[in-house]
Design a protein around this motif. Structure first.
Motif, PDB file in Angstrom:
ATOM      1  N   ARG A  19      69.099  62.597 -26.681  1.00 22.01           N
ATOM      2  CA  ARG A  19      69.264  61.303 -26.028  1.00 22.01           C
ATOM      3  C   ARG A  19      69.145  60.165 -27.030  1.00 22.01           C
ATOM      4  NH1 ARG A  19      64.640  58.688 -23.035  1.00 22.01           N
ATOM      5  NH2 ARG A  19      63.954  58.882 -25.179  1.00 22.01           N
ATOM      6  N   ASP A  20      68.181  60.266 -27.935  1.00 28.18           N
ATOM      7  CA  ASP A  20      67.978  59.217 -28.931  1.00 28.18           C
ATOM      8  C   ASP A  20      69.175  59.103 -29.881  1.00 28.18           C
ATOM      9  OD1 ASP A  20      65.551  58.721 -27.747  1.00 28.18           O
ATOM     10  OD2 ASP A  20      64.359  59.694 -29.325  1.00 28.18           O
ATOM     11  N   TRP A  22      72.251  59.443 -29.019  1.00 30.73           N
ATOM     12  CA  TRP A  22      73.261  58.661 -28.303  1.00 30.73           C
ATOM     13  C   TRP A  22      72.949  57.176 -28.383  1.00 30.73           C
ATOM     14  CZ3 TRP A  22      73.449  63.438 -25.311  1.00 30.73           C
ATOM     15  CH2 TRP A  22      74.742  63.890 -25.055  1.00 30.73           C
ATOM     16  N   GLY A  23      71.692  56.824 -28.472  1.00 28.36           N
ATOM     17  CA  GLY A  23      71.302  55.427 -28.438  1.00 28.36           C
ATOM     18  C   GLY A  23      70.935  55.012 -27.031  1.00 28.36           C
ATOM     19  N   PRO A  24      70.533  53.752 -26.847  1.00 24.70           N
ATOM     20  CA  PRO A  24      70.066  53.296 -25.540  1.00 24.70           C
ATOM     21  C   PRO A  24      71.177  53.311 -24.499  1.00 24.70           C
ATOM     22  CG  PRO A  24      70.232  51.461 -27.077  1.00 24.70           C
ATOM     23  CD  PRO A  24      70.520  52.714 -27.855  1.00 24.70           C
ATOM     24  N   GLY A  25      70.782  53.517 -23.267  1.00 27.28           N
ATOM     25  CA  GLY A  25      71.737  53.503 -22.160  1.00 27.28           C
ATOM     26  C   GLY A  25      71.728  54.811 -21.407  1.00 27.28           C
ATOM     27  N   LEU A  26      72.556  54.867 -20.380  1.00 35.25           N
ATOM     28  CA  LEU A  26      72.617  56.039 -19.500  1.00 35.25           C
ATOM     29  C   LEU A  26      73.941  56.769 -19.642  1.00 35.25           C
ATOM     30  CD1 LEU A  26      71.086  54.417 -16.303  1.00 35.25           C
ATOM     31  CD2 LEU A  26      69.953  55.872 -17.981  1.00 35.25           C
ATOM     32  N   HIS A  27      74.503  56.798 -20.826  1.00 40.96           N
ATOM     33  CA  HIS A  27      75.847  57.325 -20.998  1.00 40.96           C
ATOM     34  C   HIS A  27      75.889  58.789 -21.413  1.00 40.96           C
ATOM     35  CE1 HIS A  27      74.921  56.693 -25.226  1.00 40.96           C
ATOM     36  NE2 HIS A  27      74.557  55.481 -24.892  1.00 40.96           N
ATOM     37  N   GLU A  28      74.823  59.510 -21.210  1.00 37.23           N
ATOM     38  CA  GLU A  28      74.805  60.923 -21.545  1.00 37.23           C
ATOM     39  C   GLU A  28      75.416  61.709 -20.390  1.00 37.23           C
ATOM     40  OE1 GLU A  28      71.851  59.158 -21.417  1.00 37.23           O
ATOM     41  OE2 GLU A  28      71.640  58.702 -23.520  1.00 37.23           O
TER      42      GLU A  28
END
Length: 171
Positions: A19-20, A22-28
């Motif tokens: 998750r980290d 990907w960076g911040p947000g809910l785009h996973e």
């Protein structure tokens, strides 16, 4: 060798690492992470994993709703996630039966194509005759993944998140 597994608290640190990346947000895409889910603490993560399990449970499947979540892993490394949404409702019509995401450092290895093939096997057990898959119109990697697994292009639709390509795959 990759495998698809049900979400597990055992991989909390590995999931957070993915998750980290990907960076911040809910785009996973494929993880089922919602805006109110607290996943950093062990207790919050355990509650979230339990919520995902409930959505994948027999009662949800029998009711024609719910979602089967799988993580794409090798050993203790989480590469991404894939979700198979059951039934046909407004959410599925907008976002498709299947959503997936691969962390940036694990891309270009064929993991999404492999995982999509495996989740299509699970879709067969739900007696779906076809599944809808959508992707952002400019996501050429996802286009190739979907088409490799037999996706038939149905067109482009504009959504509140931008244009998406729509595909169906006959099961």
């Amino acid at each position: 060798m990759p495998e698809l597994i049900a979400p597990t608290v055992r991989l909390h640190a590995a999931w957070r690492e993915a998750r980290d990346e990907w960076g911040p947000g809910l785009h996973e895409d494929g993880f089922g992470l919602g805006p109110s889910d607290e996943v950093d603490s062990p207790d919050g993560f355990a509650a979230w994993v339990m919520l995902l399990a409930d959505e994948s449970g027999a009662k949800a499947v029998e009711a024609g709703r719910g979602c089967t979540y799988r993580w794409i892993v090798e050993g203790d490394r989480v590469h991404g996630g894939i979700a198979l949404r059951h039934g046909l409702n407004d959410y599925v019509l907008q976002f498709g039966h299947i959503g997936y995401g691969i962390r940036p450092s694990s891309r270009r290895r064929g993991l999404a194509t492999w995982a999509l093939g495996r989740i299509l096997d699970e879709a067969r057990t739900l007696d779906l005759d076809r599944v809808l898959i959508v992707c952002e119109a400019d996501n050429l990697a996802s286009v190739k993944t979907i088409e490799h697994q037999g996706g038939v292009f149905e067109g482009v639709r504009n959504t509140e998140h931008g244009p998406v390509r729509r595909y169906s795959i006959k099961i």
